[in-house]
Scaffold this active site. Sequence first.
Site, PDB file in Angstrom:
ATOM      1  CG  ASP A 219      -2.137  -1.172   0.900  1.00  0.00           C
ATOM      2  OD1 ASP A 219      -2.513  -1.329   0.209  1.00  0.00           O
ATOM      3  OD2 ASP A 219      -1.843  -2.206   2.486  1.00  0.00           O
TER       4      ASP A 219
ATOM      5  CG  ASP B 167      -1.389   5.078   3.215  1.00  0.00           C
ATOM      6  OD1 ASP B 167      -1.920   4.517   1.910  1.00  0.00           O
ATOM      7  OD2 ASP B 167      -1.588   4.667   3.939  1.00  0.00           O
TER       8      ASP B 167
ATOM      9  CG  ASP C  60       1.000   5.155  14.705  1.00  0.00           C
ATOM     10  OD1 ASP C  60       1.917   5.645  13.574  1.00  0.00           O
ATOM     11  OD2 ASP C  60      -0.250   4.319  14.183  1.00  0.00           O
TER      12      ASP C  60
END
Length: 436
Positions: free
Chosen positions: A63, A65, A141
């Site tokens: 993936d 992003d 995070d």
Amino acid sequence: MPTQLQPIPTSLRIIPRDQHSISRKDISPNALRVLYRLRDAGFAAYLVGGAVRDLLVGGHPKDFDVATDATPEQVKQQFRNCRLIGRRFRLAHVVFGREIIEVATFRANIDDGSGDRELAEGRLVRDNVYGSIEDDAVRRDFTANALYYAIEDFSVRDYVGGYEDVQARVLKLIGDPVERYREDPVRMLRAIRLAAKLEFSIDAATAAPIAELAPLLAQAAPARLFEECLKLFLSGHAAAGFEGLERHGLLPALFPESAAALTANRSGALRRMLLQGLRATDKRVAEDEPVSPAFLFAVLLWPAYCRALMALQAQGVHAAEAQRRAADRVTLHQASTIALPRRFSLPMQEIWLLQSRFAQRKRVPRLLGHPQFRAAYDFLVLRLSASDEHAEDVAFWRQAQAEAGEPSGEDEPAFEGDGTPRKRRRRRRRSPAASG
């Protein structure tokens, strides 16, 4: 009144192209298209998060992003193939066939009084206050996930020391760990999963509060915990992830009855079997073969089932009835923590209930034709890692399959990835004696 929730200092470090290992040839062409189009439209746009982290350690991200200063609506104006999703966290998805490039607007770590950033009892339930790239970095995070790849000069931008942490293979939370876990308790599971996947250590300050805060996972939606468990155990690092849950005190919060059963099992046989099952899962993932959540949870909850079964039998409940009640009890109790869909819980129970029939060795053709036979047989083979008392049963049913012309090798998957029994098993011709 707008309030800064937790000021976190930033210091920009730019790692030029000749000092890092990321190459455009390793980045999705569709992600590059998004980056270039946003840049050409006058917006700032960066590859961000796990893709940058994984590329830096030689991984191959699935993936990609993008983070940008364009709002979701402005992103949508640039791409016909874009749809906006989410209320808690507004995102733009740019769709290229089967690949989706997720585009997020820089978020700020403040409550500006608009209602677009909301905390409930410390948990972040809405996060749509936009800000600068520095704001965006500090609200992520882990430092390893706060790295930005800039398309204009192919550099990596680091605002919170993430580049050094990636090089040191250390997973470290940004900000105060207790506050960040209270914002989203699932971050504790993410720490375990990422550490297992990347073979990173968890920073001492990041790890310290996990055991004490583990009960906060009860605040997470059971459906979300099911999805997080699939990520944890079906990513190819299930055994390491399970050991991480044990080490950091999260296993009782996720699988309370299995955790209690493992503690009570002094011989360690149940734990050996469980870990062997997870290693087999990792092997299948590595070989790009399907793994059913039904089989996975049959392994994870087997200790709980065995303990419940023993308790019922000690109360004098008939064996067959005890088996059914134990299966139902474990499934029901686990559902309050992790929402296991019926399409997985029902075949999971059948895998358990068929185990007693292997020892009986009766109605062989009928059992061979059972939709869950192959998964249950594989489970029986797995039980050999806990006790060799099943060796004769395994040999008998292996021979039975051979005589029936059924493959019994480890390379034949018992279930497709969605938990549906393979059609070959449903089409099997049964003898007249087995149809009565």
